[in-house]
Design an enzyme around this catalytic site. Sequence first.
Site, PDB file in Angstrom:
ATOM      1  N   LYS A 111      34.061  40.055  38.628  1.00  0.00           N
ATOM      2  CA  LYS A 111      33.024  41.039  38.947  1.00  0.00           C
ATOM      3  C   LYS A 111      32.207  41.382  37.703  1.00  0.00           C
ATOM      4  CE  LYS A 111      32.281  45.407  41.232  1.00  0.00           C
ATOM      5  NZ  LYS A 111      32.859  46.617  41.807  1.00  0.00           N
ATOM      6  N   HIS A 207      46.226  48.388  38.222  1.00  0.00           N
ATOM      7  CA  HIS A 207      45.997  48.621  36.783  1.00  0.00           C
ATOM      8  C   HIS A 207      47.127  49.383  36.092  1.00  0.00           C
ATOM      9  CE1 HIS A 207      44.379  52.219  38.590  1.00  0.00           C
ATOM     10  NE2 HIS A 207      43.245  51.658  38.933  1.00  0.00           N
ATOM     11  N   ASP A 237      33.532  48.153  35.901  1.00  0.00           N
ATOM     12  CA  ASP A 237      32.365  48.405  36.769  1.00  0.00           C
ATOM     13  C   ASP A 237      31.914  49.865  36.760  1.00  0.00           C
ATOM     14  OD1 ASP A 237      34.227  49.719  38.334  1.00  0.00           O
ATOM     15  OD2 ASP A 237      34.185  48.286  39.977  1.00  0.00           O
ATOM     16  N   LYS A 380      30.462  49.610  43.070  1.00  0.00           N
ATOM     17  CA  LYS A 380      31.415  48.965  43.986  1.00  0.00           C
ATOM     18  C   LYS A 380      30.693  48.184  45.087  1.00  0.00           C
ATOM     19  CE  LYS A 380      35.061  51.033  42.134  1.00  0.00           C
ATOM     20  NZ  LYS A 380      35.888  50.247  41.211  1.00  0.00           N
TER      21      LYS A 380
END
Length: 492
Positions: A111, A207, A237, A380
């Site tokens: 991403k 994470h 992001d 997102k």
Amino acid sequence: MAQFQEVMRQQLESSMYADLEKLLSTAKGAEAEVSKKDFEGFRKLFHRFLQVKGPSVEWSKINRPPEDSIQPYDKIKAKGLPDNIADSLNKLVVVKLNGGLGTSMGCKGPKSLISVRNENTFLDLTVQQIEHLNKTYNADVPLVLMNSFNTNDDTKKILQKYRHHRVKIHTFNQSRYPRINKESLLPVAKDMAMTGENADVWYPPGHGDIYASFYNSGLLEQLIAEGKEYIFVSNIDNLGATVDLYILNHLVSQPNGKRCEFIMEVTDKTRADVKGGTLIQYDGKLRLLEIAQVPKAHVDEFKSVTKFKIFNTNNLWISLSAIKRLQEQNAMDMEIIVNPKTLDGGLNVIQLETAVGAAIKCFENALGINVPRSRFLPVKTTSDLLLVMSNLYSLEAGCLTMSERREFPTTPHVKLGSSFTKVQEYLTRFESIPDMLELDHLTVSGDVTFGKHVSLKGTVIIIANHGDRIDIPAGSMLENKIVSGNLRILDH
């Protein structure tokens, strides 16, 4: 009954361990060593998963955090900055969570390699920000990327382009855990391969895995040896997650015995954030409460903006020596998130995950700081992408800041329909990004395209019914408008 359940649990655990050993026997060379460490973490997680009963919190024991445990950002900022900012910066490492793929936006690969602004990717902007800090203050802040097996190869290839930037870049990999068959509670994988029929039987475990994989990689030890004291962790992001010098100064200026080992940046909830994790006081400790931990009867209460006013941005400042201590003492305790998935063939699996912020209760003198909303700017969806590509923001040294020409501090509410979900298609629907400085709300649904230099103000709703198409002509100005039906610009 309890005895029978215990026997069943032990049998299941020994079957799992036997399967893991079989899998490990198919690994070769260096992979075997890495996988062995990964599986140690997985075993611990699986063991705890079998013992957990029901929600991990008792609702009656939840209290609001004490006043001083969540500080307003203005109070932290009021302390000002020291003359020797470089000294503080030289104790810092920036860590970006870079394990995710761009699949939800229709992109292949990491991403972080999606272009978000003027052809710059998330990774480009991050490197520009840190390079600017290093040049401005003559400092040495390194960048660390936590990759997953999904993103590692593509990310490493792209890192060549930053060789001449003034930023040292390190990477380490998240663990690779086996997906579990929901019925048998055993691994789906038959060997350690990651291709063919084994392509979707592995997953990166959330994470929360950062602590173990950072420690296992040897990089944690190396950075401590280089004099680094804190990491600033955030999602790659989140374009609002830049290094904040005031928070850094607050950390390093505490007296040694009172050093804060963990800061979580929180911000005020809006209706869009009702599912975000929040901070509570529980068993005398500051703790992160996620929606998945809330008993069903209390979910509405959890979502209430009046009782739980803040949510976790996942911008975290954490002491490196504290991570090392907790890893060595095996004292890192994070709630298990059970994530159900269905594989392409229809097989139901579960993956066991943890969240990085859940470890807050393990650290000494943990603190929440209530930061401005501008520090939470995640991309997102393409709706988020439209905001950051627009004239609502100006870009300088990799940082996006809200335009001074916008009269409201909040961003407009943007909802783009399914025709805009994939980045490639989204880009073909805008000849240029509209002027959104005076926009409050935008809903677009169906087959809609925008010409050049369109201006949107107030509340704009554009709905093309099934089979219809709406082309917004170049130079249009829509203010408090509802457009529906069929609007085609005829070619002359």
